[in-house]
Design an enzyme around this catalytic site. Structure first.
Site, PDB file in Angstrom:
ATOM      1  N   LYS A  62       0.790  -1.231   0.000  1.00 19.34           N
ATOM      2  CA  LYS A  62       0.000   0.000   0.000  1.00 19.34           C
ATOM      3  C   LYS A  62       0.826   1.286   0.000  1.00 19.34           C
ATOM      4  CE  LYS A  62      -3.417  -1.165  -0.521  1.00 19.34           C
ATOM      5  NZ  LYS A  62      -3.832  -1.965  -1.722  1.00 19.34           N
ATOM      6  N   LYS A 121       6.785  -6.846  -9.569  1.00 18.43           N
ATOM      7  CA  LYS A 121       6.375  -6.268  -8.280  1.00 18.43           C
ATOM      8  C   LYS A 121       6.748  -7.206  -7.136  1.00 18.43           C
ATOM      9  CE  LYS A 121       1.996  -5.974  -5.689  1.00 18.43           C
ATOM     10  NZ  LYS A 121       0.547  -5.751  -5.736  1.00 18.43           N
ATOM     11  N   HIS A 123       6.595  -7.314  -2.554  1.00 23.16           N
ATOM     12  CA  HIS A 123       6.496  -6.685  -1.233  1.00 23.16           C
ATOM     13  C   HIS A 123       7.525  -7.300  -0.282  1.00 23.16           C
ATOM     14  CE1 HIS A 123       2.990  -4.475  -2.316  1.00 23.16           C
ATOM     15  NE2 HIS A 123       2.121  -5.440  -2.211  1.00 23.16           N
ATOM     16  N   SER A 153      -4.072   2.886   4.815  1.00 27.51           N
ATOM     17  CA  SER A 153      -4.398   2.262   3.532  1.00 27.51           C
ATOM     18  C   SER A 153      -4.443   0.738   3.671  1.00 27.51           C
ATOM     19  CB  SER A 153      -3.350   2.674   2.489  1.00 27.51           C
ATOM     20  OG  SER A 153      -3.665   2.133   1.236  1.00 27.51           O
ATOM     21  N   GLY A 274      -6.049   8.048  -2.149  1.00 31.32           N
ATOM     22  CA  GLY A 274      -4.851   8.519  -2.844  1.00 31.32           C
ATOM     23  C   GLY A 274      -4.345   9.857  -2.330  1.00 31.32           C
TER      24      GLY A 274
HETATM   25  S1  PPS Z   1      -0.723  -2.870  -3.247  1.00 32.43           S
HETATM   26  O1  PPS Z   1      -1.944  -3.688  -2.988  1.00 32.43           O
HETATM   27  O2  PPS Z   1       0.252  -3.023  -2.175  1.00 32.43           O
HETATM   28  O3  PPS Z   1      -0.159  -3.106  -4.561  1.00 32.43           O
HETATM   29  O4  PPS Z   1      -1.257  -1.362  -3.154  1.00 32.43           O
HETATM   30  P1  PPS Z   1      -0.448  -0.083  -3.637  1.00 32.43           P
HETATM   31  O5  PPS Z   1      -0.677   0.125  -5.068  1.00 32.43           O
HETATM   32  O6  PPS Z   1       0.942  -0.124  -3.151  1.00 32.43           O
HETATM   33  O7  PPS Z   1      -1.146   1.078  -2.816  1.00 32.43           O
HETATM   34  C1  PPS Z   1      -2.479   1.457  -2.970  1.00 32.43           C
HETATM   35  C2  PPS Z   1      -2.565   2.880  -2.461  1.00 32.43           C
HETATM   36  O8  PPS Z   1      -2.011   3.766  -3.452  1.00 32.43           O
HETATM   37  C3  PPS Z   1      -3.011   4.678  -3.878  1.00 32.43           C
HETATM   38  N1  PPS Z   1      -2.832   5.010  -5.285  1.00 32.43           N
HETATM   39  C4  PPS Z   1      -2.585   6.258  -5.724  1.00 32.43           C
HETATM   40  N2  PPS Z   1      -2.419   7.418  -5.062  1.00 32.43           N
HETATM   41  C5  PPS Z   1      -2.203   8.528  -5.805  1.00 32.43           C
HETATM   42  N3  PPS Z   1      -2.168   8.532  -7.161  1.00 32.43           N
HETATM   43  C6  PPS Z   1      -2.325   7.407  -7.861  1.00 32.43           C
HETATM   44  N4  PPS Z   1      -2.281   7.410  -9.175  1.00 32.43           N
HETATM   45  C7  PPS Z   1      -2.546   6.180  -7.133  1.00 32.43           C
HETATM   46  N5  PPS Z   1      -2.755   4.890  -7.489  1.00 32.43           N
HETATM   47  C8  PPS Z   1      -2.927   4.207  -6.351  1.00 32.43           C
HETATM   48  C9  PPS Z   1      -4.306   3.930  -3.598  1.00 32.43           C
HETATM   49  O9  PPS Z   1      -5.405   4.805  -3.601  1.00 32.43           O
HETATM   50  C10 PPS Z   1      -3.997   3.339  -2.238  1.00 32.43           C
HETATM   51  O10 PPS Z   1      -3.919   4.330  -1.215  1.00 32.43           O
HETATM   52  P2  PPS Z   1      -5.146   4.773  -0.296  1.00 32.43           P
HETATM   53  O11 PPS Z   1      -4.556   5.698   0.740  1.00 32.43           O
HETATM   54  O12 PPS Z   1      -5.722   3.551   0.311  1.00 32.43           O
HETATM   55  O13 PPS Z   1      -6.102   5.492  -1.197  1.00 32.43           O
END
Ligand code: PPS
Length: 310
Positions: A62, A121, A123, A153, A274
């Site tokens: 996340k 990818k 983790h 998140s 996000g």
């Molecule tokens: S995972 O399941 O670990 O692969 O998730 P991951 O992609 O690492 O994290 C998901 C969070 O990233 C936010 N997100 C974004 N934020 C800003 N801009 C863009 N383009 C974007 N894409 C993904 C997503 O909303 C999750 O964060 P939260 O705080 O829950 O919204």
């Protein structure tokens, strides 16, 4: 098989397997709690040999993985947005260690069918990354996100992802996070592990907060690291296509490819908020103080420039 066919096979496989899906227990692998399917297949994950041209995107869950995967895919395709709609994120950019009940293809199976350079990818904490990555001098991007937003998140994700252990109540979740009991272990050790290795292993260490603050600057940083030189116009297109709003609406990036029985996006959408600073809507003042006191101890001497607000 084309990536389109691969995508169909992937989706059909997930549909078939969901009946048997369950919240997997965590089993420690060298002290790191991992979902049981990953732990049971650990030897084949550890033995994975990447191609020197493969790129690793490593994160604590996340922290901005999907966002970075999308940016890199676009950079590799000269900003061709249609090309980057060829398949959902986990097919275009496989998840190295993921194993689920058959017939869902594992990350390793998807990778086997792809030609390098692949965007991989993971983790896994630094010490669990298959050593082939460093022996082959693969490039690696590590994305870090401040602990509080990262945990918020993850909390929502654990509610909607039916393969992860139940998050339980928020108060207890904070303690599990601080003790490193969530899947993939301690956030503190994770961010520190890659930080101390970043120079020796040529890892590009970037921050979610910097990406939010100035996405263009960070896209260009990634571009330079990948030895690419794309026009300003193409960079602008990549920044626009990877905005939160656009990725939330993009079925090839928003994980709508995963059925509701696995990712129940009515509980919490994958593209949730996000934002930087959403933690202020979750922590009470007491919880924040308790967390900060513990943070200071766990991060003592690390000097990683995290920001909880921008
Ligand atoms: S995972 O399941 O670990 O692969 O998730 P991951 O992609 O690492 O994290 C998901 C969070 O990233 C936010 N997100 C974004 N934020 C800003 N801009 C863009 N383009 C974007 N894409 C993904 C997503 O909303 C999750 O964060 P939260 O705080 O829950 O919204």
């Amino acid at each position: 098989m084309s990536q389109k066919e691969e995508e169909l096979t992937y989706e059909v496989a997930i549909e078939k397997a969901t009946a048997s899906l369950t919240r997997f227990p965590l089993i420690p692998v060298r002290g790191i709690p991992l979902m049981s399917y990953i732990a049971q297949n650990w030897d084949s994950i550890w033995a994975f040999r990447p191609d020197p041209s493969d790129l690793l995107i490593a994160t604590y869950p996340k922290a901005g993985t999907t966002w970075t995967q999308e940016i890199v895919d676009l950079l590799f395709h000269n900003g061709d947005t249609e090309a980057c709609k060829r398949a959902p994120t986990p097919v275009r950019s496989p998840f190295l260690e993921i194993f689920s009940p058959p017939p869902i293809p594992s990350g390793l199976e998807l990778l086997e069918k792809m030609d390098p350079p692949r965007i991989i990818k993971t983790h896994l904490p630094f010490q669990l990354v298959p050593p082939g990555f460093w022996e082959n001098k693969c490039k690696a991007i590590y994305v870090a996100r401040n602990a509080k937003d990262n945990m918020v998140s993850y909390f929502h994700f654990d509610g909607m992802n039916k393969t992860q252990p139940e998050p339980g109540p928020w108060e207890g979740y904070i303690h599990k996070f601080m003790r490193g009991e969530l899947s993939w272990g301690s956030w503190y050790d994770h961010v520190k592990g890659y930080w101390v290795e970043r120079e020796r292993r040529n890892i590009l260490y970037i921050f979610y907060e910097d990406m939010k603050e100035n996405p263009r600057r960070e896209v260009e940083r990634i571009m330079r690291y990948l030895d690419l030189s794309l026009s300003d116009e193409v960079v602008s297109r990549i920044v626009e296509f990877t905005s939160f709003k656009n990725m939330k609406e993009n079925p090839m990036a928003n994980y709508s490819c995963i059925p509701k029985s696995v990712f129940d996006q009515s509980v919490s959408p994958f593209m949730r908020k996000g934002e930087v600073g959403d933690w202020t809507n979750h922590f009470t003042a007491e919880q924040s103080k308790m967390f900060d006191d513990d943070y200071e101890k766990q991060m003592k001497g690390a000097n990683i420039p995290f920001r909880t607000q921008i």
